[in-house]
Design a protein around this motif. Structure first.
Motif, PDB file in Angstrom:
ATOM      1  N   ALA A 211      20.410  -4.467  21.917  1.00 23.06           N
ATOM      2  CA  ALA A 211      21.547  -4.775  21.043  1.00 23.06           C
ATOM      3  C   ALA A 211      22.362  -5.933  21.609  1.00 23.06           C
ATOM      4  CB  ALA A 211      22.422  -3.533  20.878  1.00 23.06           C
ATOM      5  N   PHE A 212      22.559  -5.946  22.917  1.00 26.51           N
ATOM      6  CA  PHE A 212      23.317  -7.030  23.556  1.00 26.51           C
ATOM      7  C   PHE A 212      22.598  -8.368  23.423  1.00 26.51           C
ATOM      8  CE2 PHE A 212      23.279  -9.418  27.649  1.00 26.51           C
ATOM      9  CZ  PHE A 212      24.457 -10.132  27.441  1.00 26.51           C
ATOM     10  N   MET A 213      21.327  -8.400  23.804  1.00 31.92           N
ATOM     11  CA  MET A 213      20.601  -9.681  23.824  1.00 31.92           C
ATOM     12  C   MET A 213      20.322 -10.197  22.411  1.00 31.92           C
ATOM     13  SD  MET A 213      17.991  -9.287  27.075  1.00 31.92           S
ATOM     14  CE  MET A 213      17.541  -7.586  26.778  1.00 31.92           C
ATOM     15  N   MET A 214      19.934  -9.318  21.503  1.00 33.23           N
ATOM     16  CA  MET A 214      19.694  -9.748  20.120  1.00 33.23           C
ATOM     17  C   MET A 214      20.975 -10.293  19.508  1.00 33.23           C
ATOM     18  SD  MET A 214      16.465  -9.323  19.388  1.00 33.23           S
ATOM     19  CE  MET A 214      16.660  -9.763  17.680  1.00 33.23           C
ATOM     20  N   GLY A 215      22.063  -9.564  19.712  1.00 34.46           N
ATOM     21  CA  GLY A 215      23.331 -10.003  19.120  1.00 34.46           C
ATOM     22  C   GLY A 215      23.810 -11.322  19.671  1.00 34.46           C
ATOM     23  N   LEU A 216      23.707 -11.495  20.989  1.00 30.23           N
ATOM     24  CA  LEU A 216      24.207 -12.715  21.626  1.00 30.23           C
ATOM     25  C   LEU A 216      23.387 -13.940  21.223  1.00 30.23           C
ATOM     26  CD1 LEU A 216      26.126 -14.012  23.715  1.00 30.23           C
ATOM     27  CD2 LEU A 216      24.397 -13.509  25.461  1.00 30.23           C
TER      28      LEU A 216
ATOM     29  N   SER B  36      22.691  -8.883  14.740  1.00 29.41           N
ATOM     30  CA  SER B  36      21.342  -8.388  15.046  1.00 29.41           C
ATOM     31  C   SER B  36      21.406  -7.411  16.206  1.00 29.41           C
ATOM     32  CB  SER B  36      20.409  -9.555  15.402  1.00 29.41           C
ATOM     33  OG  SER B  36      20.205 -10.410  14.289  1.00 29.41           O
ATOM     34  N   GLY B  37      20.442  -6.526  16.267  1.00 31.88           N
ATOM     35  CA  GLY B  37      20.376  -5.553  17.347  1.00 31.88           C
ATOM     36  C   GLY B  37      19.115  -4.723  17.217  1.00 31.88           C
ATOM     37  N   ALA B  38      19.041  -3.639  17.990  1.00 28.46           N
ATOM     38  CA  ALA B  38      17.916  -2.716  17.871  1.00 28.46           C
ATOM     39  C   ALA B  38      17.993  -2.012  16.523  1.00 28.46           C
ATOM     40  CB  ALA B  38      17.974  -1.698  19.004  1.00 28.46           C
ATOM     41  N   THR B  39      16.882  -1.971  15.793  1.00 23.73           N
ATOM     42  CA  THR B  39      16.895  -1.407  14.447  1.00 23.73           C
ATOM     43  C   THR B  39      15.841  -0.327  14.281  1.00 23.73           C
ATOM     44  OG1 THR B  39      15.349  -3.080  13.623  1.00 23.73           O
ATOM     45  CG2 THR B  39      17.704  -3.582  13.448  1.00 23.73           C
ATOM     46  N   GLY B  40      16.098   0.571  13.326  1.00 22.64           N
ATOM     47  CA  GLY B  40      15.156   1.637  13.053  1.00 22.64           C
ATOM     48  C   GLY B  40      13.860   1.134  12.458  1.00 22.64           C
TER      49      GLY B  40
ATOM     50  N   ARG C 261      33.300 -14.139  10.293  1.00 22.91           N
ATOM     51  CA  ARG C 261      32.550 -15.138   9.538  1.00 22.91           C
ATOM     52  C   ARG C 261      31.764 -16.095  10.453  1.00 22.91           C
ATOM     53  NH1 ARG C 261      33.858 -12.074   6.461  1.00 22.91           N
ATOM     54  NH2 ARG C 261      34.810 -12.276   4.396  1.00 22.91           N
ATOM     55  N   GLY C 262      32.315 -16.385  11.623  1.00 20.33           N
ATOM     56  CA  GLY C 262      31.715 -17.385  12.488  1.00 20.33           C
ATOM     57  C   GLY C 262      30.785 -16.785  13.524  1.00 20.33           C
ATOM     58  N   ARG C 263      30.173 -17.675  14.302  1.00 22.89           N
ATOM     59  CA  ARG C 263      29.271 -17.236  15.370  1.00 22.89           C
ATOM     60  C   ARG C 263      30.014 -16.435  16.439  1.00 22.89           C
ATOM     61  NH1 ARG C 263      24.398 -19.680  14.792  1.00 22.89           N
ATOM     62  NH2 ARG C 263      24.316 -21.523  13.447  1.00 22.89           N
ATOM     63  N   LEU C 264      31.305 -16.705  16.589  1.00 24.42           N
ATOM     64  CA  LEU C 264      32.083 -16.021  17.618  1.00 24.42           C
ATOM     65  C   LEU C 264      32.125 -14.518  17.393  1.00 24.42           C
ATOM     66  CD1 LEU C 264      33.884 -16.258  20.117  1.00 24.42           C
ATOM     67  CD2 LEU C 264      35.837 -16.639  18.587  1.00 24.42           C
ATOM     68  N   SER C 265      32.050 -14.078  16.129  1.00 25.00           N
ATOM     69  CA  SER C 265      32.113 -12.640  15.866  1.00 25.00           C
ATOM     70  C   SER C 265      30.900 -11.922  16.473  1.00 25.00           C
ATOM     71  CB  SER C 265      32.181 -12.387  14.358  1.00 25.00           C
ATOM     72  OG  SER C 265      31.050 -12.937  13.697  1.00 25.00           O
ATOM     73  N   GLY C 266      29.705 -12.464  16.264  1.00 22.26           N
ATOM     74  CA  GLY C 266      28.509 -11.847  16.832  1.00 22.26           C
ATOM     75  C   GLY C 266      28.467 -11.961  18.345  1.00 22.26           C
ATOM     76  N   ILE C 267      28.897 -13.110  18.873  1.00 20.38           N
ATOM     77  CA  ILE C 267      28.932 -13.295  20.326  1.00 20.38           C
ATOM     78  C   ILE C 267      29.905 -12.311  20.953  1.00 20.38           C
ATOM     79  CG2 ILE C 267      29.568 -14.912  22.161  1.00 20.38           C
ATOM     80  CD1 ILE C 267      28.541 -17.167  20.329  1.00 20.38           C
ATOM     81  N   THR C 268      31.070 -12.145  20.317  1.00 22.56           N
ATOM     82  CA  THR C 268      32.066 -11.194  20.825  1.00 22.56           C
ATOM     83  C   THR C 268      31.510  -9.779  20.837  1.00 22.56           C
ATOM     84  OG1 THR C 268      33.900 -12.551  20.014  1.00 22.56           O
ATOM     85  CG2 THR C 268      34.360 -10.227  20.448  1.00 22.56           C
ATOM     86  N   ALA C 269      30.840  -9.393  19.748  1.00 17.76           N
ATOM     87  CA  ALA C 269      30.263  -8.048  19.673  1.00 17.76           C
ATOM     88  C   ALA C 269      29.290  -7.817  20.821  1.00 17.76           C
ATOM     89  CB  ALA C 269      29.559  -7.855  18.327  1.00 17.76           C
ATOM     90  N   ALA C 270      28.447  -8.799  21.106  1.00 16.93           N
ATOM     91  CA  ALA C 270      27.454  -8.649  22.176  1.00 16.93           C
ATOM     92  C   ALA C 270      28.120  -8.580  23.543  1.00 16.93           C
ATOM     93  CB  ALA C 270      26.466  -9.815  22.127  1.00 16.93           C
ATOM     94  N   VAL C 271      29.075  -9.468  23.788  1.00 16.08           N
ATOM     95  CA  VAL C 271      29.747  -9.502  25.102  1.00 16.08           C
ATOM     96  C   VAL C 271      30.565  -8.232  25.326  1.00 16.08           C
ATOM     97  CG1 VAL C 271      31.475 -10.716  26.484  1.00 16.08           C
ATOM     98  CG2 VAL C 271      29.766 -12.019  25.198  1.00 16.08           C
TER      99      VAL C 271
END
Length: 521
Positions: free
Chosen positions: A48-53, A66-70, A313-323
């Motif tokens: 989840a961390f690496m996919m999201g980042l 993005s992350g681990a999915t079923g 909306r931006g890339r920062l949202s996904g990067i923040t989630a991963a970090v």
């Protein structure tokens, strides 16, 4: 869909707060999907961390998570069970390379071939899958070691907290949009549960229920940084043959789910993502996963909807989630472990409401029954089987329906011109589906000496149409009659074997179009 979108524009505050919300929702799903695949929880969290980042940084759709999915986890089960986790890492690397190649060769454009009813079925099917997955949170471990439905006070508290979470998410934006409603709901429910010491299950309770009895007391979500390691598998042909089938399926499932989710977010945000770039981003992320001990993954429609609904909306949202997710793993695991499951279930129920395409009910009432059938079919197959099979089945059925309908629309109007020639003016496509009707329209025995076939309002789509025209020309020639073929394209003329000598060439009026055949490749 319900209009749950709070803003159309990206800004740093919204992206950061939305990313934190998404990180909280990623934890239980990453753990659950790791158990589905038969690997340790930390492998799912690393994924989840690496996919999201990586996908947020270099992918083609800002705001998509993005992350681990079923969908991908179920593909991994057999490989892990038979050959172990190291072969899984190798398969994920190969799947990532295949996805990168799909992006390089610009295959992402083929997502446009997915018809609208298939898209609706995909969305509705995933909404139902997300909903059914949340029902598992209403089960607890019995004295015999199995899982049983909650009862009594615990069930009422779970339902009440879930409803309260949904109410906060719905009502708070009417008062203020300064912070994501989902984040406020999670924090509020967590403080309420621990402040009042309510009997509510938490994230760590969920993890313990999935672990063997001897590991329950030491269960934790705390971990270390993922480290680089080459999968410990023999680098030979036998290994390739073992992992290749799984890798191909992972590649296809990951790209189909990611590109369809990308299309959905495009509609919600009135923007356009870049499909080929997303293929490369997904591929790089999965390749890195294989070398750093993650189970890989793809885009997640549920978490992506949480992000979009929360203002990300931006890339920062996904990067923040991963970090932030990595920060939880390294430094704040106890805080994540104490979050009530009811809060996360409430957030996901709101996602289900926002994801389900309620307009599909209008389509069922107002559009042709073929589209309604495809919509229901894709929805059902998504729920019963998996996304990749559902989309493939939907596209095939839609194509067959289209071919059947198109085959019925060919017709010919006839008249006798001033020279006494009989003219067949065609309307509609000539292709494999319509050639039977095409042949029946001509009265070879009863036609006069000169016959004209005018393709001005028709066209030949494939080599089956070419063969049908050749066969018809042969019949007229056997009857000693002269056939004249007008307004046919240069490509078709080049493919005719028997009828080419009957074609009347008019450079100014003859159409120019391509015909689907490998002979011109």
């Amino acid at each position: 869909m319900f209009d749950l979108i709070n803003s159309k524009d990206s800004n740093i505050k919204n992206d950061v707060l939305s990313g934190i919300t998404v990180a909280l929702a990623l934890v239980p799903e990453a753990v659950a999907f790791a158990f589905v695949a038969g690997v340790e929880p930390m492998i799912g969290l690393y994924a989840a961390f690496m996919m999201g980042l990586i996908t947020s940084a270099i992918g083609g759709r800002p705001g998509m998570i993005s992350g681990a999915t079923g969908a991908m986890a179920v593909v991994m089960v057999a490989l892990v069970a038979q050959h172990g986790v190291q072969y899984l890492f190798a398969a994920v690397i190969l799947a990532g390379i295949l996805q990168i190649l799909c992006g390089i060769f610009r295959l992402g454009k083929f997502i446009r071939l997915v018809p609208y009813p298939v898209m609706l079925g995909f969305v509705n099917g995933l909404a139902i899958v997300i909903f059914l997955a949340q029902l598992g949170q209403f089960k607890v471990q019995s004295v015999t070691g199995g899982l049983e439905w909650m009862q009594g006070t615990m069930l009422y508290i779970m339902l009440g907290l879930t409803a309260l979470t949904m109410a906060i998410i719905y009502l708070l934006p009417k008062l203020t949009k300064a912070v994501p409603a989902s984040l406020v709901a999670i924090v509020t429910i967590t403080l309420l549960v621990h402040g009042l010491d309510l009997e509510a299950r938490t994230v760590i309770d969920f993890v313990r229920d999935l672990l063997p009895a001897d590991q329950k007391d030491t269960a934790t979500l705390a971990g270390e940084l993922p480290s680089f390691a080459i999968p410990m598998v023999p680098l030979n042909w036998d290994t390739l043959m073992i992992i290749l089938p799984t890798s191909v399926i992972l590649c296809l499932v990951g790209l189909i789910e990611s590109l369809l989710t990308l299309t959905l977010i495009d509609e919600l945000t009135d923007t356009r993502g870049r499909g080929n770039k997303e293929c490369i981003g997904q591929g790089v992320a999965n390749t890195v996963n294989g070398f750093f001990g993650g189970m890989g993954g793809c885009a997640m429609i549920g978490q992506s909807m949480i992000n979009i609904n929360s203002g990300g909306r931006g890339r920062l949202s996904g990067i923040t989630a991963a970090v932030v997710l990595l920060g939880f793993i390294l430094f704040a695991a106890p805080l994540i472990e104490m979050i009530p499951l009811a809060a996360l279930v409430g957030v996901m129920f709101v996602v289900v409401i926002g994801t389900f395409e309620w307009a599909s009910f209008r389509i069922i009432r107002g559009v042709n029954k073929e589209d309604a059938f495809v919509l229901f079919l894709v929805t059902a197959v998504t729920v019963i089987s998996d996304l990749a099979i559902a989309v493939v089945v939907g596209v095939i059925v839609s194509a067959l329906v289209f071919a059947w309908k198109a085959a019925r629309y060919i017709e010919a109007k006839t008249h006798i011109d001033e020279d006494g020639w009989k003219v067949y003016t065609l309307r509609g496509p000539v292709f494999f589906g319509s050639i039977h009707h095409f042949k029946e329209m001509f009265d070879v025995a009863g036609d006069p000496e000169h016959v004209v076939i005018d393709f001005n309002n028709s066209r030949i789509w494939d080599s089956s149409g070419i063969d049908a025209l050749d066969s018809l020309a042969d019949k007229y020639e056997q009857q000693g009659k002269k056939l004249h073929i007008r307004h046919i394209s240069e490509e078709c003329r080049g493919l005719l074997k028997k009828a080419d000598k009957f074609v009347e060439i008019n450079v100014n009026e003859d159409p120019r179009y391509r015909i689907a055949t490998d002979k011109l490749g």
